[in-house]
Write a protein that holds these residues in place. Sequence first.
Motif, PDB file in Angstrom:
ATOM      1  N   LEU A  72       0.840  -1.210   0.000  1.00 45.54           N
ATOM      2  CA  LEU A  72       0.000   0.000   0.000  1.00 45.54           C
ATOM      3  C   LEU A  72       0.875   1.261   0.000  1.00 45.54           C
ATOM      4  CD1 LEU A  72      -2.798   1.376   0.251  1.00 45.54           C
ATOM      5  CD2 LEU A  72      -2.593   1.122   2.724  1.00 45.54           C
ATOM      6  N   LEU A  73       1.919   1.261   0.839  1.00 49.83           N
ATOM      7  CA  LEU A  73       2.825   2.420   0.881  1.00 49.83           C
ATOM      8  C   LEU A  73       3.464   2.658  -0.486  1.00 49.83           C
ATOM      9  CD1 LEU A  73       4.773   1.913   4.240  1.00 49.83           C
ATOM     10  CD2 LEU A  73       2.959   3.571   3.778  1.00 49.83           C
ATOM     11  N   LEU A  74       3.931   1.576  -1.116  1.00 49.00           N
ATOM     12  CA  LEU A  74       4.593   1.698  -2.423  1.00 49.00           C
ATOM     13  C   LEU A  74       3.627   2.292  -3.459  1.00 49.00           C
ATOM     14  CD1 LEU A  74       6.420  -1.735  -2.345  1.00 49.00           C
ATOM     15  CD2 LEU A  74       7.596   0.460  -2.613  1.00 49.00           C
ATOM     16  N   LYS A  75       2.374   1.853  -3.391  1.00 51.24           N
ATOM     17  CA  LYS A  75       1.391   2.389  -4.344  1.00 51.24           C
ATOM     18  C   LYS A  75       1.078   3.842  -4.056  1.00 51.24           C
ATOM     19  CE  LYS A  75      -0.692  -1.473  -6.404  1.00 51.24           C
ATOM     20  NZ  LYS A  75      -1.742  -2.455  -6.517  1.00 51.24           N
ATOM     21  N   LEU A  76       0.940   4.165  -2.774  1.00 50.41           N
ATOM     22  CA  LEU A  76       0.594   5.541  -2.388  1.00 50.41           C
ATOM     23  C   LEU A  76       1.598   6.550  -2.922  1.00 50.41           C
ATOM     24  CD1 LEU A  76      -0.515   5.243   1.354  1.00 50.41           C
ATOM     25  CD2 LEU A  76      -1.838   6.280  -0.505  1.00 50.41           C
ATOM     26  N   ILE A  77       2.883   6.170  -2.888  1.00 54.39           N
ATOM     27  CA  ILE A  77       3.902   7.133  -3.314  1.00 54.39           C
ATOM     28  C   ILE A  77       4.316   6.916  -4.776  1.00 54.39           C
ATOM     29  CG2 ILE A  77       4.782   7.476  -0.964  1.00 54.39           C
ATOM     30  CD1 ILE A  77       7.286   5.809  -1.881  1.00 54.39           C
ATOM     31  N   HIS A  78       3.628   6.019  -5.481  1.00 51.47           N
ATOM     32  CA  HIS A  78       3.946   5.718  -6.879  1.00 51.47           C
ATOM     33  C   HIS A  78       5.433   5.403  -7.037  1.00 51.47           C
ATOM     34  CE1 HIS A  78      -0.043   7.071  -7.900  1.00 51.47           C
ATOM     35  NE2 HIS A  78       0.167   8.172  -7.221  1.00 51.47           N
ATOM     36  N   ALA A  79       5.925   4.524  -6.164  1.00 55.23           N
ATOM     37  CA  ALA A  79       7.365   4.211  -6.170  1.00 55.23           C
ATOM     38  C   ALA A  79       7.793   3.596  -7.494  1.00 55.23           C
ATOM     39  CB  ALA A  79       7.679   3.258  -5.019  1.00 55.23           C
ATOM     40  N   LYS A  80       8.975   4.034  -7.953  1.00 60.65           N
ATOM     41  CA  LYS A  80       9.543   3.487  -9.191  1.00 60.65           C
ATOM     42  C   LYS A  80      10.926   2.909  -8.952  1.00 60.65           C
ATOM     43  CE  LYS A  80       7.146   6.901 -12.026  1.00 60.65           C
ATOM     44  NZ  LYS A  80       6.750   7.737 -10.851  1.00 60.65           N
ATOM     45  N   LYS A  81      11.658   3.542  -8.039  1.00 62.30           N
ATOM     46  CA  LYS A  81      13.047   3.138  -7.837  1.00 62.30           C
ATOM     47  C   LYS A  81      13.249   2.920  -6.334  1.00 62.30           C
ATOM     48  CE  LYS A  81      17.610   4.813  -9.097  1.00 62.30           C
ATOM     49  NZ  LYS A  81      18.413   5.989  -9.328  1.00 62.30           N
ATOM     50  N   THR A  82      13.596   1.691  -5.953  1.00 68.86           N
ATOM     51  CA  THR A  82      13.684   1.382  -4.521  1.00 68.86           C
ATOM     52  C   THR A  82      14.981   0.646  -4.173  1.00 68.86           C
ATOM     53  OG1 THR A  82      12.695  -0.850  -4.465  1.00 68.86           O
ATOM     54  CG2 THR A  82      11.154   0.989  -4.622  1.00 68.86           C
ATOM     55  N   ILE A  83      15.251   0.642  -2.871  1.00 69.46           N
ATOM     56  CA  ILE A  83      16.388  -0.122  -2.341  1.00 69.46           C
ATOM     57  C   ILE A  83      15.836  -1.088  -1.305  1.00 69.46           C
ATOM     58  CG2 ILE A  83      18.540  -0.018  -0.990  1.00 69.46           C
ATOM     59  CD1 ILE A  83      18.921   2.838  -1.903  1.00 69.46           C
ATOM     60  N   VAL A  87      17.087  -9.461   1.811  1.00 70.16           N
ATOM     61  CA  VAL A  87      16.152 -10.023   0.826  1.00 70.16           C
ATOM     62  C   VAL A  87      15.640 -11.394   1.261  1.00 70.16           C
ATOM     63  CG1 VAL A  87      15.970 -10.785  -1.594  1.00 70.16           C
ATOM     64  CG2 VAL A  87      17.331  -8.758  -1.022  1.00 70.16           C
ATOM     65  N   PHE A  88      16.533 -12.191   1.861  1.00 65.10           N
ATOM     66  CA  PHE A  88      16.226 -13.564   2.259  1.00 65.10           C
ATOM     67  C   PHE A  88      15.654 -14.334   1.060  1.00 65.10           C
ATOM     68  CE2 PHE A  88      13.636 -16.570   5.127  1.00 65.10           C
ATOM     69  CZ  PHE A  88      14.708 -17.401   5.360  1.00 65.10           C
ATOM     70  N   THR A  89      14.505 -15.000   1.185  1.00 66.18           N
ATOM     71  CA  THR A  89      14.019 -15.791   0.038  1.00 66.18           C
ATOM     72  C   THR A  89      13.207 -14.958  -0.945  1.00 66.18           C
ATOM     73  OG1 THR A  89      12.053 -16.515   1.246  1.00 66.18           O
ATOM     74  CG2 THR A  89      13.982 -17.941   1.384  1.00 66.18           C
ATOM     75  N   GLY A  90      12.944 -13.687  -0.604  1.00 64.81           N
ATOM     76  CA  GLY A  90      12.391 -12.794  -1.617  1.00 64.81           C
ATOM     77  C   GLY A  90      10.940 -12.361  -1.461  1.00 64.81           C
ATOM     78  N   TYR A  91      10.329 -12.612  -0.301  1.00 59.16           N
ATOM     79  CA  TYR A  91       8.914 -12.219  -0.156  1.00 59.16           C
ATOM     80  C   TYR A  91       8.742 -10.703  -0.392  1.00 59.16           C
ATOM     81  CZ  TYR A  91       4.083 -12.249   1.512  1.00 59.16           C
ATOM     82  OH  TYR A  91       2.705 -12.123   1.594  1.00 59.16           O
ATOM     83  N   SER A  92       9.530  -9.897   0.332  1.00 62.67           N
ATOM     84  CA  SER A  92       9.328  -8.444   0.215  1.00 62.67           C
ATOM     85  C   SER A  92       9.812  -7.914  -1.137  1.00 62.67           C
ATOM     86  CB  SER A  92      10.008  -7.697   1.369  1.00 62.67           C
ATOM     87  OG  SER A  92      11.333  -8.123   1.537  1.00 62.67           O
ATOM     88  N   VAL A  93      10.868  -8.519  -1.685  1.00 65.93           N
ATOM     89  CA  VAL A  93      11.348  -8.031  -2.985  1.00 65.93           C
ATOM     90  C   VAL A  93      10.323  -8.378  -4.072  1.00 65.93           C
ATOM     91  CG1 VAL A  93      12.800  -9.846  -4.038  1.00 65.93           C
ATOM     92  CG2 VAL A  93      13.554  -7.513  -4.098  1.00 65.93           C
ATOM     93  N   LEU A  94       9.697  -9.537  -3.961  1.00 68.00           N
ATOM     94  CA  LEU A  94       8.683  -9.898  -4.957  1.00 68.00           C
ATOM     95  C   LEU A  94       7.452  -9.010  -4.819  1.00 68.00           C
ATOM     96  CD1 LEU A  94       7.445 -11.560  -7.228  1.00 68.00           C
ATOM     97  CD2 LEU A  94       6.881 -13.346  -5.560  1.00 68.00           C
ATOM     98  N   LEU A  95       7.036  -8.734  -3.601  1.00 67.01           N
ATOM     99  CA  LEU A  95       5.842  -7.882  -3.470  1.00 67.01           C
ATOM    100  C   LEU A  95       6.128  -6.492  -4.040  1.00 67.01           C
ATOM    101  CD1 LEU A  95       5.357  -5.484  -1.104  1.00 67.01           C
ATOM    102  CD2 LEU A  95       5.797  -7.418   0.369  1.00 67.01           C
ATOM    103  N   THR A  96       7.376  -6.021  -3.838  1.00 65.63           N
ATOM    104  CA  THR A  96       7.753  -4.718  -4.398  1.00 65.63           C
ATOM    105  C   THR A  96       7.739  -4.778  -5.925  1.00 65.63           C
ATOM    106  OG1 THR A  96       9.162  -4.344  -2.465  1.00 65.63           O
ATOM    107  CG2 THR A  96       9.511  -2.891  -4.349  1.00 65.63           C
ATOM    108  N   ILE A 106      14.425  -2.237  -8.530  1.00 67.59           N
ATOM    109  CA  ILE A 106      14.744  -2.467  -7.112  1.00 67.59           C
ATOM    110  C   ILE A 106      16.214  -2.871  -7.022  1.00 67.59           C
ATOM    111  CG2 ILE A 106      14.211  -3.813  -5.042  1.00 67.59           C
ATOM    112  CD1 ILE A 106      11.640  -4.754  -6.709  1.00 67.59           C
ATOM    113  N   THR A 107      16.988  -2.147  -6.227  1.00 68.82           N
ATOM    114  CA  THR A 107      18.335  -2.597  -5.904  1.00 68.82           C
ATOM    115  C   THR A 107      18.216  -3.391  -4.610  1.00 68.82           C
ATOM    116  OG1 THR A 107      19.284  -0.649  -6.947  1.00 68.82           O
ATOM    117  CG2 THR A 107      20.699  -1.846  -5.398  1.00 68.82           C
ATOM    118  N   ALA A 108      18.419  -4.708  -4.707  1.00 64.64           N
ATOM    119  CA  ALA A 108      18.149  -5.598  -3.573  1.00 64.64           C
ATOM    120  C   ALA A 108      19.462  -6.217  -3.108  1.00 64.64           C
ATOM    121  CB  ALA A 108      17.174  -6.692  -4.001  1.00 64.64           C
ATOM    122  N   ILE A 109      19.820  -5.981  -1.848  1.00 65.08           N
ATOM    123  CA  ILE A 109      21.153  -6.369  -1.372  1.00 65.08           C
ATOM    124  C   ILE A 109      21.068  -7.412  -0.257  1.00 65.08           C
ATOM    125  CG2 ILE A 109      23.390  -5.458  -0.605  1.00 65.08           C
ATOM    126  CD1 ILE A 109      22.185  -2.603  -1.215  1.00 65.08           C
TER     127      ILE A 109
END
Length: 251
Positions: A72-83, A87-96, A106-109
């Motif tokens: 919801l936060l990502l949509k609210l701010i119309h995010a395009k470029k994130t860090i 990452v672990f197995t990727g739940y949050s990176v995939l949702l992003t 997404i730069t995922a470290i």
Amino acid sequence: MAEASRSDTTTNKTPTLRGQGLLASQELYQYILETSVYPREPEPLKEIREATADHPWGIIATTPEGGQFMALLLKLIHAKKTIEIGVFTGYSVLLTALVLPEHGKITAIDPDREAYEIGLPIIRKAGVEHKIDFINSLALPILDNMLQDPKSEGSYDFAYVDADKENYINYHERLMKLVKVGGLIVYDNTLWCGTVAYSESSLSNTCKLPEMVLSKVEFVKELNKVLAADSRIQMTQLPVGDGVTICMRLY
Ligand code: SAH
Ligand code: CA
């Protein structure tokens, strides 16, 4: 992490790890998941969650209700470029990746490529791998590298920090330069299973919490103090998942 107990120093109950986040009852947690979260969880996220469940560290994955909030936060701010740090197995990176527009990045470290590979086939199948630049490394040197390039400064809309708690304050200083004015930095696990509110004696008398949790309480408490005192941000701390602090860069 959703494993917190609500503990308590006042009732002298020994804190334990339970799968209900910081909520008072397992029933209430299940109610939220079953009513508002699971029915709306995109299929690939459900797949990553299930693929992660058997991992010995499966409990550290972003919780589905925490993930829903982040989407919801990502949509609210119309995010395009994130860090993303951690990452672990990727739940949050995939949702992003699912929320970002087609040309989003997404730069995922994370130094643990093996864990990322558990989620990678699911990310590929979801058709969003091209939005993710996975960097197999500790985060701090990468952030410092990014800051060498003046074009990086203020160029990110959003950052999600879900990694080594001892470095959160170091990440904050760097992300306050990389994220644009008006952008968001989100810190996960800022209530640390509720332990941030335990008294010294309650912490030292409990052997039910893993050493990994106990050894990092002071880092999380220090972060909370630093963020609360930082006039450069508008912030709020919420008891979603294991505690999430959302910071908007003001200047
Ligand atoms: N966001 C993930 C959960 C991250 S768990 C999810 O949604 O599932 C924490 C992760 O932080 C682990 O994968 C660990 O390898 C990573 N980590 C630990 N120290 C780190 C560091 N110094 N830099 C970057 N990542 C780190
Ligand atoms: Ca976390």
